[in-house]
Design an enzyme around this catalytic site. Structure first.
Site, mmCIF file in Angstrom:
data_model
loop_
_atom_site.group_PDB
_atom_site.id
_atom_site.type_symbol
_atom_site.label_atom_id
_atom_site.label_comp_id
_atom_site.label_asym_id
_atom_site.label_seq_id
_atom_site.Cartn_x
_atom_site.Cartn_y
_atom_site.Cartn_z
ATOM 1 N N ARG A 235 4.303 5.474 0.240
ATOM 2 C CA ARG A 235 5.358 5.150 1.205
ATOM 3 C C ARG A 235 5.371 6.229 2.295
ATOM 4 O O ARG A 235 5.203 7.417 2.016
ATOM 5 C CB ARG A 235 6.745 5.119 0.544
ATOM 6 N N GLU A 264 8.605 1.584 9.166
ATOM 7 C CA GLU A 264 7.669 0.447 9.066
ATOM 8 C C GLU A 264 8.195 -0.845 9.667
ATOM 9 O O GLU A 264 7.445 -1.645 10.191
ATOM 10 C CB GLU A 264 7.274 0.212 7.604
ATOM 11 N N HIS A 298 -0.323 -1.378 6.083
ATOM 12 C CA HIS A 298 0.309 -1.662 4.794
ATOM 13 C C HIS A 298 -0.320 -2.922 4.185
ATOM 14 O O HIS A 298 0.360 -3.917 3.946
ATOM 15 C CB HIS A 298 1.829 -1.810 4.914
#
Ligand SMILES: NC(=O)c1ccc[n+]([C@@H]2O[C@H](COP(=O)([O-])OP(=O)(O)OC[C@H]3O[C@@H](n4cnc5c(N)ncnc54)[C@H](O)[C@@H]3O)[C@@H](O)[C@H]2O)c1
Ligand SMILES: O=C(O)[C@H](O)[C@H](O)COP(=O)(O)O
Length: 335
Positions: A235, A264, A298
């Site tokens: 993360r 994000e 991601h």
């Protein structure tokens, strides 16, 4: 049962249909869940989200109080995007998928680490520009006779350790709860020793909001070898992005690869006309350090086996809850 699934990419739609063995009435929504598209859930019995959806106190309140929805499940491992405290107060059950194919992320972490380790991103950038010289910055060690450090040897960390150990690499690990499974592939050592000895450091610890922000900080980076590579597929929030930018710029580490960033929701899934349009200044600086810094969008879980696990385990979670009231992957708020 009517389930709205947020963040379903068009390529994923046939998998939702194919794996729907309980015949749920599915509504597939491409967009991630935000505070602005809660109305997609009106009339539904349950909600399925993914990592880059935000299950905030604000939208959970609407789901519970306005729409009478009691189940908000995520098809991700991480659950830092869900306000568990608010969910508990509102009587919403939350569940996740704790165990989809760990090789999805492990293989990506290894690929990114190896790319920087063997300088292929620099070499291919050069050759794409017509430069085929073998320059000193392409000189490399070999991974079979090097050391990799895994920080967080859980399911994904252990899978990556297994991949590296298959190549003959010595694998060290630091974990607050060392497991027997991981010990088959790693030697556990204190964090400082792992950082001091490793040529690639790969981080796989969960993000716990309010607890481990900036776990990777200036001090962490200073303990690494100057020739070492850092990989973070866990993360963005567990790393101090500015500190990483400075460490790479100043040669305190040799390179950084990330499948995750801070902020994000404003970055992943978006396409910017220019790097200068990326809304977070630190992420912008990081991107500009390519090819010593490699970022992916991601996509660690974006493999067929992982996708199938994420969907089918989520459907099992719903089936178990709809038939028994709860399921084995329910998350409890531990405030
Ligand atoms: N990039 C992606 O697409 C992607 C996909 C799945 C998961 N993830 C991230 O990867 C993380 C790890 O997933 P997992 O399935 O391996 O989880 P896991 O729970 O199996 O493993 C996490 C490990 O970290 C250890 N740990 C926690 N805090 C630590 C600390 N401070 N120091 C050392 N060890 C610590 C735990 O003891 C555990 O062994 C997830 O929480 C998620 O954030 C990313
Ligand atoms: O924790 C996970 O499972 C993954 O990091 C994550 O959820 C992947 O992000 P997504 O593509 O689901 O937004």
């Amino acid at each position: 049962m009517k389930i709205v699934c947020y963040g379903v990419r068009p390529i994923e739609e046939p998998y939702f249909e194919k794996l729907n063995k309980y015949d749920f009435d599915l509504k597939l929504v491409t967009e991630f869940l935000t505070d602005d598209n809660v109305d997609e859930a009106k009339g539904m019995d349950a909600i399925l989200i993914r990592g880059n959806c935000a299950a905030s106190a604000k939208n959970l309140k609407i789901f519970a109080e306005d729409y009478g929805i009691k189940y908000v499940f995520t098809r991700s491992v991480g659950y830092n995007h869900i306000d568990l405290k608010a969910a508990k107060e509102l009587g919403i059950q939350i569940a996740r998928v704790p165990n989809y194919s760990p090789y999805a992320v492990a293989e990506l972490a290894m690929t990114l680490g190896m790319q920087l380790f063997r300088h292929t991103s620099i070499a291919t950038t050069d050759s794409a520009a017509g430069n085929f010289k073998v320059t000193p910055n392409l000189f490399s060690k070999e991974i079979h006779s090097s050391t990799v450090g895994i920080i967080g040897a859980g399911k994904i960390g252990t899978a990556e350790a297994r991949l590296y150990s298959g190549m003959g690499t010595k694998v060290l690990a630091s974990d607050s709860h060392p497991s027997k499974q991981a010990a088959e592939y790693v030697e556990f050592e204190p964090l400082d020793d792992v950082l001091a000895k490793s040529d690639i450091v790969s981080v796989h610890i969960p993000y716990f909001p309010g607890e481990n922000e900036n776990f990777i900080d200036v001090d962490f980076l200073k303990k690494m070898k100057k020739s070492a590579i850092l990989v973070n597929t866990a993360r963005g929030e567990i790393a101090d992005t500015k500190a990483i930018v400075e460490a790479v710029k100043n040669g305190e580490i040799a390179g950084y690869a990330g499948d995750v960033t801070v902020d994000e929701k404003d970055i992943m899934g978006h396409q910017f006309d220019s790097v200068d349009d990326i809304p977070n200044a630190d992420v912008r600086d990081l991107v500009k350090l390519y090819p010593k810094v490699l970022l992916t969008p991601h996509m660690g879980s974006f493999t067929e086996p992982a996708l199938e696990d994420m969907i089918s385990i989520s459907f099992e979670n719903f089936h178990e809850t709809f038939t028994t009231g709860t399921n084995k992957n329910v998350l409890e708020y531990e405030g």
